[in-house]
Design a protein around this motif. Sequence first.
Motif, mmCIF file in Angstrom:
data_model
loop_
_atom_site.group_PDB
_atom_site.id
_atom_site.type_symbol
_atom_site.label_atom_id
_atom_site.label_comp_id
_atom_site.label_asym_id
_atom_site.label_seq_id
_atom_site.Cartn_x
_atom_site.Cartn_y
_atom_site.Cartn_z
ATOM 1 N N ARG A 60 71.789 41.388 22.785
ATOM 2 C CA ARG A 60 71.125 42.209 21.764
ATOM 3 C C ARG A 60 70.633 41.340 20.597
ATOM 4 N NH1 ARG A 60 75.155 46.334 19.709
ATOM 5 N NH2 ARG A 60 75.158 46.846 21.937
ATOM 6 N N ASP A 99 67.828 46.193 19.481
ATOM 7 C CA ASP A 99 68.970 47.097 19.336
ATOM 8 C C ASP A 99 69.074 48.116 20.465
ATOM 9 O OD1 ASP A 99 69.765 45.861 17.009
ATOM 10 O OD2 ASP A 99 68.721 47.268 15.685
ATOM 11 N N GLN A 125 72.088 48.203 25.183
ATOM 12 C CA GLN A 125 73.395 48.836 25.024
ATOM 13 C C GLN A 125 74.333 48.552 26.193
ATOM 14 O OE1 GLN A 125 74.353 50.573 22.260
ATOM 15 N NE2 GLN A 125 72.367 50.024 21.355
#
Length: 371
Positions: free
Chosen positions: A135, A141, A144
Motif C-alpha cells: 500500500r 490506499d 487492502q
Amino acid sequence: MRILHTGDWHIGRKMNGLDLIDDQRYILDQLQEAIEDNQIDTVVVAGDIFDRVNPSQSALKLANDTLYKINIELGKNLIVISGNHDSRERINYGSEWFKATDFYINTDLSKVAEPVTIDDVDFYLVPHVEVLEARVYFNDDTIQTHQDAYENIVKEINKHMNKEQTNVLVGHLYLNGSIESDSERPLSMGLSEAVSADVFSDFDYTLLGHLHHPFAVDHGTAFYSGSLLKYSFSETNQPKGYRIIDTKKKEVTFAPIKPLHEVKVYSGDYEDLIKQKVTFDDDQAYFKFELSNMSYVNEPMSKIKLLYPNTLELKPLIEDVASDLEAVDISTTSDIEIYESFIEHTFDRTMTDFDKDMFDQHFAGEDNETE
C-alpha cells in the motif's frame, strides 16, 4: 534450461522442542546430490531459508555451507527470495557482489520488475510482501488484501516483460484454494491472505514457497515445492521433495526425497504398543502416540521411549471412557452412583473408604446420605 525448485528449508526449526539441524543437514546433502545427478542449471529457493529472523550459529553455518556448495562448488545459478520467516537484512547481505557468481537474491519490493535473465529465461523475484508495505510502495490506499497487492505487482512487472522469453515468477504466498499445514505461520492477521492463480496467468511458470505440501494446489503452471522435511504431525502423510522444471521440454516433475527420520502418528491401545503387538518399519521415527488404557501407568512416556526413543508426543485417548459415562442416566441415578461409576471406569477399581470420605466432604449435601 533445467530448474530445481525448492524452498521452505526452515533451517533452525525445532519440532516439539527437538532441534532438527542434523535432519536438515542430511536432507540438504541429498538435495545437493540431486542437483548434480539431474544436471540442473539453475536452483530456485522460494523463501524461508531460515525458521526465524535471528537464526542460531549452527543454522547460519548450515545455510551458508549449502548455498556456497550449490553456487560455487557445483557452479549452479542460484536464485533466492526472502520468505515470511526470514530476516530481509540477513538474506540480502552481500547480494550485489554475489551476482558475480550468478547468485541472485531479492528481498526488496522495488526490484520485483527487474528480471534476472539467464539464457532465454527471465526470472522475476517477488519476496514475501506485507499488504501495508504494498500500500505504501504503490501509494494506493485501495490495496487492502494480498490479492490487491499482487495484482499491482504483476501489473508493474507486465510493463517490462519480454514475451519472447520464458517468464518465471518466484514468490512466497498463499494461493487461493491451497492445502495448509499446522506448521505454516499466517502471513497476516485479520487480512485475506489468498491470491488467485489467475493473477499469474501471464507467466510460463510460477514457482512458490510458503505452503509445505508440494501438491497444495492443482494448477497447470503454478507450483509449490513444499518443505524438504515434515515439520509437524499434520504433515505426516505429505510427500516431501523438490520439483524439476525443464523449460525446453516443457515438463514439470516432482522428485521425492528420503529423510533421516520419518514422522509417524499411531492411535491405539497402550498395552498393544508396549507388548509390541504392533510394529513399525522404522523404530527411530519421530512418533506421536495417541493411546488408550494408560490411566494406571506411571510415567508411560519413559516406558514407550525404551522401545521408540524418538517419541515426541503422547496423548491419552479417553473416548472410550467418555462414551461409557455418557450412557449414565442422571435423572434416575444418584450422585453417589455416578461418582462410583466414575471411579470404576477411570481407575478400573471399586470405590474405597477414602473415595467415599472424599465424596462426603466435597460433594454430598445435607440431603445426600451415604451408607
